[in-house]
Design a protein around this motif. Structure first.
Motif, mmCIF file in Angstrom:
data_model
loop_
_atom_site.group_PDB
_atom_site.id
_atom_site.type_symbol
_atom_site.label_atom_id
_atom_site.label_comp_id
_atom_site.label_asym_id
_atom_site.label_seq_id
_atom_site.Cartn_x
_atom_site.Cartn_y
_atom_site.Cartn_z
ATOM 1 N N UNK A 34 0.819 -1.212 0.000
ATOM 2 C CA UNK A 34 0.000 0.000 0.000
ATOM 3 C C UNK A 34 0.852 1.261 0.000
ATOM 4 N N UNK A 35 1.989 1.227 0.699
ATOM 5 C CA UNK A 35 2.888 2.379 0.728
ATOM 6 C C UNK A 35 3.621 2.567 -0.598
ATOM 7 N N UNK A 36 4.068 1.458 -1.168
ATOM 8 C CA UNK A 36 4.872 1.521 -2.387
ATOM 9 C C UNK A 36 4.014 1.693 -3.628
ATOM 10 N N UNK A 37 2.877 1.021 -3.660
ATOM 11 C CA UNK A 37 2.063 0.983 -4.872
ATOM 12 C C UNK A 37 0.592 1.265 -4.571
ATOM 13 N N UNK A 38 0.290 2.465 -4.062
ATOM 14 C CA UNK A 38 -1.128 2.749 -3.832
ATOM 15 C C UNK A 38 -1.820 2.935 -5.176
ATOM 16 N N UNK A 39 -2.977 2.293 -5.333
ATOM 17 C CA UNK A 39 -3.679 2.449 -6.607
ATOM 18 C C UNK A 39 -4.447 3.759 -6.603
ATOM 19 N N UNK A 40 -4.914 4.151 -7.735
ATOM 20 C CA UNK A 40 -5.695 5.378 -7.811
ATOM 21 C C UNK A 40 -5.167 6.364 -8.823
ATOM 22 N N UNK A 41 -4.273 5.947 -9.698
ATOM 23 C CA UNK A 41 -3.789 6.843 -10.751
ATOM 24 C C UNK A 41 -2.732 7.803 -10.255
ATOM 25 N N UNK A 42 -2.821 9.033 -10.717
ATOM 26 C CA UNK A 42 -1.824 10.051 -10.401
ATOM 27 C C UNK A 42 -2.053 10.591 -8.992
ATOM 28 N N UNK A 43 -0.972 10.634 -8.239
ATOM 29 C CA UNK A 43 -1.027 11.192 -6.882
ATOM 30 C C UNK A 43 -0.810 12.700 -7.003
ATOM 31 N N UNK A 44 -1.773 13.478 -6.509
ATOM 32 C CA UNK A 44 -1.706 14.932 -6.663
ATOM 33 C C UNK A 44 -1.189 15.649 -5.423
ATOM 34 N N UNK A 45 -1.293 15.006 -4.256
ATOM 35 C CA UNK A 45 -0.827 15.641 -3.024
ATOM 36 C C UNK A 45 -0.503 14.561 -1.999
ATOM 37 N N UNK A 46 0.128 14.986 -0.925
ATOM 38 C CA UNK A 46 0.453 14.040 0.141
ATOM 39 C C UNK A 46 -0.825 13.488 0.777
ATOM 40 N N UNK A 47 -1.837 14.343 0.932
ATOM 41 C CA UNK A 47 -3.125 13.904 1.481
ATOM 42 C C UNK A 47 -3.755 12.847 0.574
ATOM 43 N N UNK A 48 -3.693 13.065 -0.723
ATOM 44 C CA UNK A 48 -4.223 12.091 -1.687
ATOM 45 C C UNK A 48 -3.452 10.775 -1.610
ATOM 46 N N UNK A 49 -2.122 10.861 -1.452
ATOM 47 C CA UNK A 49 -1.282 9.669 -1.309
ATOM 48 C C UNK A 49 -1.688 8.873 -0.064
ATOM 49 N N UNK A 50 -1.862 9.572 1.070
ATOM 50 C CA UNK A 50 -2.256 8.896 2.311
ATOM 51 C C UNK A 50 -3.622 8.239 2.175
ATOM 52 N N UNK A 51 -4.534 8.925 1.532
ATOM 53 C CA UNK A 51 -5.880 8.374 1.343
ATOM 54 C C UNK A 51 -5.831 7.116 0.477
ATOM 55 N N UNK A 52 -5.082 7.164 -0.619
ATOM 56 C CA UNK A 52 -4.997 5.972 -1.470
ATOM 57 C C UNK A 52 -4.264 4.840 -0.759
ATOM 58 N N UNK A 53 -3.279 5.168 0.063
ATOM 59 C CA UNK A 53 -2.588 4.151 0.856
ATOM 60 C C UNK A 53 -3.559 3.472 1.824
ATOM 61 N N UNK A 54 -4.361 4.283 2.520
ATOM 62 C CA UNK A 54 -5.322 3.743 3.483
ATOM 63 C C UNK A 54 -6.401 2.924 2.778
ATOM 64 N N UNK A 55 -6.795 3.328 1.596
ATOM 65 C CA UNK A 55 -7.793 2.575 0.831
ATOM 66 C C UNK A 55 -7.206 1.290 0.238
ATOM 67 N N UNK A 56 -5.969 1.347 -0.220
ATOM 68 C CA UNK A 56 -5.356 0.209 -0.909
ATOM 69 C C UNK A 56 -4.969 -0.919 0.044
ATOM 70 N N UNK A 57 -4.511 -0.584 1.231
ATOM 71 C CA UNK A 57 -3.976 -1.600 2.141
ATOM 72 C C UNK A 57 -4.977 -2.700 2.481
ATOM 73 N N UNK A 58 -6.220 -2.397 2.884
ATOM 74 C CA UNK A 58 -7.138 -3.507 3.178
ATOM 75 C C UNK A 58 -7.489 -4.331 1.944
#
Length: 165
Positions: A34-58
């Protein structure tokens, strides 16, 4: 006190350690993926990265953990048994760990980079647990299954909290 069937007793302890290994390494693998490869396309901000990480991990945990607990445990047992047999046949017991590592990686090539990373993490976790020289029991193995469930609950809880806020 000698156990009636010490070979079966040893196998039970090894399987228990492998299940604990799968619980720990499977949870770590999902978080790292989830940290290395969060899905969700282009990461636009750190907040977006954290959100995709939290969504991808489970999601990663739901799909990878069953594979790790079944295939990983079986492949690891086979790798350890084969490496013990090969090193004994070659008279090179000091190379048993390296042979086992190579076999773990070979079994990990099934899905290329993803499963290779999971197999390496499984091997390292298993060696650390084995280094403790503890006797792992089936009850401990069953309790260890709470680890991936807890990781899943924590991340789903974070998704829920983010959705409410």
């Amino acid at each position: 006190m000698e156990l009636p069937n010490s070979k079966m007793w040893t196998l039970t302890h090894m399987i228990s350690r492998k299940i604990i290994t799968a619980s720990v390494s499977g949870s770590l693998f999902a978080v790292l993926l989830g940290l290395i490869n969060p899905f969700g396309g282009t990461i636009t901000s750190f907040k977006h990265y954290l959100l995709t990480f939290v969504l991808a991990t489970p999601v990663y945990l739901m799909y990878s953990f069953p594979f790790i607990i079944v295939y990983g445990v079986l492949a690891s047992i086979i790798s350890d048994k084969l490496s013990r047999w090969i090193s004994a046949k070659l008279g090179a017991e000091k190379f048993e760990i390296m042979i086992s590592a190579v076999l773990h990686l070979v079994f990990g090539l099934i899905l290329r980079w993803y499963s290779l990373g999971a197999s390496l993490l499984f091997f390292i976790t298993d060696r650390l647990l084995k280094k403790n020289n503890r006797e792992y029991k089936l009850k401990q193995a069953m309790k260890s299954l709470a680890i991936p469930f807890a990781v899943w609950l924590i991340f789903i809880g974070m998704v829920w909290i983010e959705h409410i806020l």
